[in-house]
Structure formats: C-alpha cells, structure tokens
Scaffold this active site. Sequence first.
Site, PDB file in Angstrom:
ATOM      1  N   HIS A  16      17.195  -3.571  -3.271  1.00  0.00           N
ATOM      2  CA  HIS A  16      17.341  -4.920  -3.827  1.00  0.00           C
ATOM      3  C   HIS A  16      18.580  -4.912  -4.699  1.00  0.00           C
ATOM      4  CE1 HIS A  16      13.356  -5.995  -2.454  1.00  0.00           C
ATOM      5  NE2 HIS A  16      12.838  -4.962  -3.092  1.00  0.00           N
ATOM      6  N   ALA A  51       9.610  -4.142  -8.478  1.00  0.00           N
ATOM      7  CA  ALA A  51      10.442  -3.360  -7.555  1.00  0.00           C
ATOM      8  C   ALA A  51      11.925  -3.692  -7.679  1.00  0.00           C
ATOM      9  CB  ALA A  51       9.963  -3.580  -6.129  1.00  0.00           C
TER      10      ALA A  51
HETATM   11  N1  LIG Z   1       6.152  -7.480  -9.014  1.00  0.00           N
HETATM   12  C1  LIG Z   1       6.547  -6.670  -8.032  1.00  0.00           C
HETATM   13  O1  LIG Z   1       7.731  -6.350  -7.844  1.00  0.00           O
HETATM   14  C2  LIG Z   1       5.503  -6.112  -7.117  1.00  0.00           C
HETATM   15  C3  LIG Z   1       5.770  -4.947  -6.364  1.00  0.00           C
HETATM   16  C4  LIG Z   1       4.768  -4.440  -5.535  1.00  0.00           C
HETATM   17  C5  LIG Z   1       3.563  -5.111  -5.424  1.00  0.00           C
HETATM   18  N2  LIG Z   1       3.351  -6.264  -6.138  1.00  0.00           N
HETATM   19  C6  LIG Z   1       2.081  -6.999  -6.042  1.00  0.00           C
HETATM   20  O2  LIG Z   1       1.122  -6.319  -6.826  1.00  0.00           O
HETATM   21  C7  LIG Z   1      -0.184  -6.454  -6.217  1.00  0.00           C
HETATM   22  C8  LIG Z   1      -0.789  -5.071  -6.005  1.00  0.00           C
HETATM   23  O3  LIG Z   1       0.056  -4.311  -5.177  1.00  0.00           O
HETATM   24  P1  LIG Z   1      -0.462  -2.920  -4.522  1.00  0.00           P
HETATM   25  O4  LIG Z   1       0.718  -2.346  -3.808  1.00  0.00           O
HETATM   26  O5  LIG Z   1      -1.191  -2.138  -5.525  1.00  0.00           O
HETATM   27  O6  LIG Z   1      -1.465  -3.514  -3.435  1.00  0.00           O
HETATM   28  P2  LIG Z   1      -2.703  -2.750  -2.717  1.00  0.00           P
HETATM   29  O7  LIG Z   1      -2.967  -3.542  -1.487  1.00  0.00           O
HETATM   30  O8  LIG Z   1      -2.444  -1.295  -2.599  1.00  0.00           O
HETATM   31  O9  LIG Z   1      -3.924  -2.939  -3.744  1.00  0.00           O
HETATM   32  C9  LIG Z   1      -4.473  -4.186  -4.081  1.00  0.00           C
HETATM   33  C10 LIG Z   1      -5.937  -3.965  -4.435  1.00  0.00           C
HETATM   34  O10 LIG Z   1      -6.429  -5.184  -5.003  1.00  0.00           O
HETATM   35  C11 LIG Z   1      -7.688  -5.483  -4.422  1.00  0.00           C
HETATM   36  N3  LIG Z   1      -7.866  -6.944  -4.464  1.00  0.00           N
HETATM   37  C12 LIG Z   1      -7.272  -7.881  -3.704  1.00  0.00           C
HETATM   38  N4  LIG Z   1      -7.715  -9.102  -4.054  1.00  0.00           N
HETATM   39  C13 LIG Z   1      -8.597  -8.921  -5.055  1.00  0.00           C
HETATM   40  C14 LIG Z   1      -9.408  -9.801  -5.832  1.00  0.00           C
HETATM   41  N5  LIG Z   1      -9.397 -11.132  -5.610  1.00  0.00           N
HETATM   42  N6  LIG Z   1     -10.203  -9.271  -6.789  1.00  0.00           N
HETATM   43  C15 LIG Z   1     -10.236  -7.932  -6.997  1.00  0.00           C
HETATM   44  N7  LIG Z   1      -9.510  -7.048  -6.284  1.00  0.00           N
HETATM   45  C16 LIG Z   1      -8.706  -7.537  -5.316  1.00  0.00           C
HETATM   46  C17 LIG Z   1      -7.624  -4.930  -3.004  1.00  0.00           C
HETATM   47  O11 LIG Z   1      -8.938  -4.683  -2.514  1.00  0.00           O
HETATM   48  C18 LIG Z   1      -6.810  -3.648  -3.219  1.00  0.00           C
HETATM   49  O12 LIG Z   1      -7.640  -2.539  -3.483  1.00  0.00           O
HETATM   50  C19 LIG Z   1       0.045  -7.228  -4.901  1.00  0.00           C
HETATM   51  O13 LIG Z   1      -0.221  -8.598  -5.101  1.00  0.00           O
HETATM   52  C20 LIG Z   1       1.525  -7.027  -4.632  1.00  0.00           C
HETATM   53  O14 LIG Z   1       2.069  -8.099  -3.883  1.00  0.00           O
HETATM   54  C21 LIG Z   1       4.280  -6.746  -7.004  1.00  0.00           C
END
Ligand SMILES: NC(=O)c1ccc[n+]([C@@H]2O[C@H](COP(=O)([O-])OP(=O)(O)OC[C@H]3O[C@@H](n4cnc5c(N)ncnc54)[C@H](O)[C@@H]3O)[C@@H](O)[C@H]2O)c1
Length: 255
Positions: free
Chosen positions: A206, A120
């Site tokens: 950001h 992001a």
């Molecule tokens: N790098 C970045 O800038 C950035 C930006 C946004 C989100 N993220 C991270 O990316 C990840 C995904 O984000 P999102 O918005 O898609 O989240 P989300 O909540 O929409 O989806 C996450 C999915 O992963 C599943 N999940 C959680 N733990 C799990 C496990 N141990 N095994 C299998 N599945 C599991 C959940 O059930 C859910 O369906 C999060 O950790 C978030 O913090 C990073």
Amino acid sequence: MKLGIIGCGAIGTDLALAADKIKEIEKIFLYDIKEKASEDLCNRIEKAEIKKVKDFLPLVDVVFEGASQQAVHKYAEEVLNAGKDLILMSVGSLIEDDFMNKLKNIARVKKCKIYIPSGAICGIDGVLSASIGGLDDVTLVTTKPPESFGKSYFTRKVLFKGNAREAVKKFPANINVAASLSLAGKGFDSTKVRIVADPVVSRISHKILAHGKFGRLRVELENMPNPNNPGSSYMASLSAIATLKKVIDPIHIGI
Ligand SMILES: NC(=O)c1ccc[n+]([C@@H]2O[C@H](COP(=O)([O-])OP(=O)(O)OC[C@H]3O[C@@H](n4cnc5c(N)ncnc54)[C@H](O)[C@@H]3O)[C@@H](O)[C@H]2O)c1
C-alpha cells in the site's frame, strides 16, 4: 485494566496473546460468534474467560473489535453507551456518515474514545497532521500479485482508478485501508484510489501519496503475511497491539 475482545480470528488471537503478557491487563474476556474460535483461544490464554458481550461489558474498561463490519453494527453503540473505550479494526463499517456520527456523538456524551489502529497501512499519522494545514491530494495505490484477484496477468494492469467510496464497493477487500486513509485525510469522496495487479510483486503493498501546504508525503508498506495466518497482514495485528499499548501507556509517541 480489563479487556473485552470481540472476534477471536487472526488479529483477535494476536492481540489476546500479547495482552496476556501485559502486566496492566488483569483479565481478558473473549467472545466469538463461532464458539470453537473463542474456546481454542481461551485454552491458550492464562487471563482469559469466555463471556457474551452483554455479560462482559459491565466488567471491562476497553473493548477490542476484530470481527467484522456486522459486529461493529451490532455492538459498537452498546459498548460506547456503557461508557467503554472501543478499539475498532473493521473500520470499513464507518463508511456511512450517519453511523459514524452516531458513534461519535455517543462517545462524546459518554466521555469514552473510539481508537482506530492504522491497520495494514503506514503514514496515517502524517496524513492526519497534514490535513490540519490543508491537503491538496491524497492517493492510495494498492498493488497485489494477480493471483490475489484470481487472475493471471503477464504485465502490470491498473484494475481500478477512482475515489475511495467507489473503490470499496468494487474491491471490498480494500475497504479497511481505504477507509482509514479517508477518515484521516480528505474523506471517502476526495481520496483517490488505484488498485493494481502486478505479476512482478509477491507481496501486497500500500503506497500513500499526498501533497498539501506541509509539503509532499510518500509512504510505502510492503506487507508480510501474518506468521500464524497467511491470509492476514502481520502489520494489522501489530498495529492493533500498539494501539492497545497506547490506551495503557502514559506516553503516546506520534499522534
Ligand atoms: N484496519 C485494517 O487495516 C484491517 C486489516 C486487516 C483486517 N481488518 C479487519 O479486522 C477484522 C478482523 O480481521 P481478521 O483478519 O482477524 O479476521 P478473521 O476472519 O481471521 O477473524 C474474525 C473473527 O471474528 C469472528 N466474527 C465475525 N463476526 C462476528 C460477530 N458478529 N460477532 C462475534 N465474532 C464475529 C469470526 O468468527 C472470526 O473468528 C475484519 O473485519 C477485517 O476486515 C482490518
């Protein structure tokens, strides 16, 4: 190429839908801790099949993690030990130096790579390049509407000023952007973070400010919400898809 996806939420869904249209990708294996999430997504993807991580690992070339920090702790070593490249979204999981060094060592021995999408934020490429010549200062300013913090201020208020390590403890929602920037530049202890609530803004932004031998850098990204999931920044999904393309494409633009 065969792709394994851990996490079928906002970003995993966007990545799987994009991968379905990429001709170099023959097969997509899906896993989510919530069965319904992987089933719903599987129904929308032509090339998809649901399998547990240990079952799809021998079959894939690259694994995408878009799940959670816990998932990284559970699966990253296993993925790398199997010699598979890993695209990792939950970059906040690398805040512990011992864990990150362990993953780096496995990847080195197994000759595979850990890709961290810029997520992001923008400007990671510049900070990475600049860090080679020496960075004097790197600051992340995250500005959100007060409602994002569950507050209702009438004037701009700086809620946090400190280093990235302290910031992610107090504001865990900021963990991934602070972590990516710290890893690219000056590390968790030397990257400055300011978190601001501003009633004037309607979007999360950001801003990265850096200076060093290279000159001065100022990059600001105002994030639109994901059209399919208002809780997630659209740029995070786009950067995940761009990273998958980087793994596939013969030409890499930027660093
Ligand atoms: N790098 C970045 O800038 C950035 C930006 C946004 C989100 N993220 C991270 O990316 C990840 C995904 O984000 P999102 O918005 O898609 O989240 P989300 O909540 O929409 O989806 C996450 C999915 O992963 C599943 N999940 C959680 N733990 C799990 C496990 N141990 N095994 C299998 N599945 C599991 C959940 O059930 C859910 O369906 C999060 O950790 C978030 O913090 C990073």
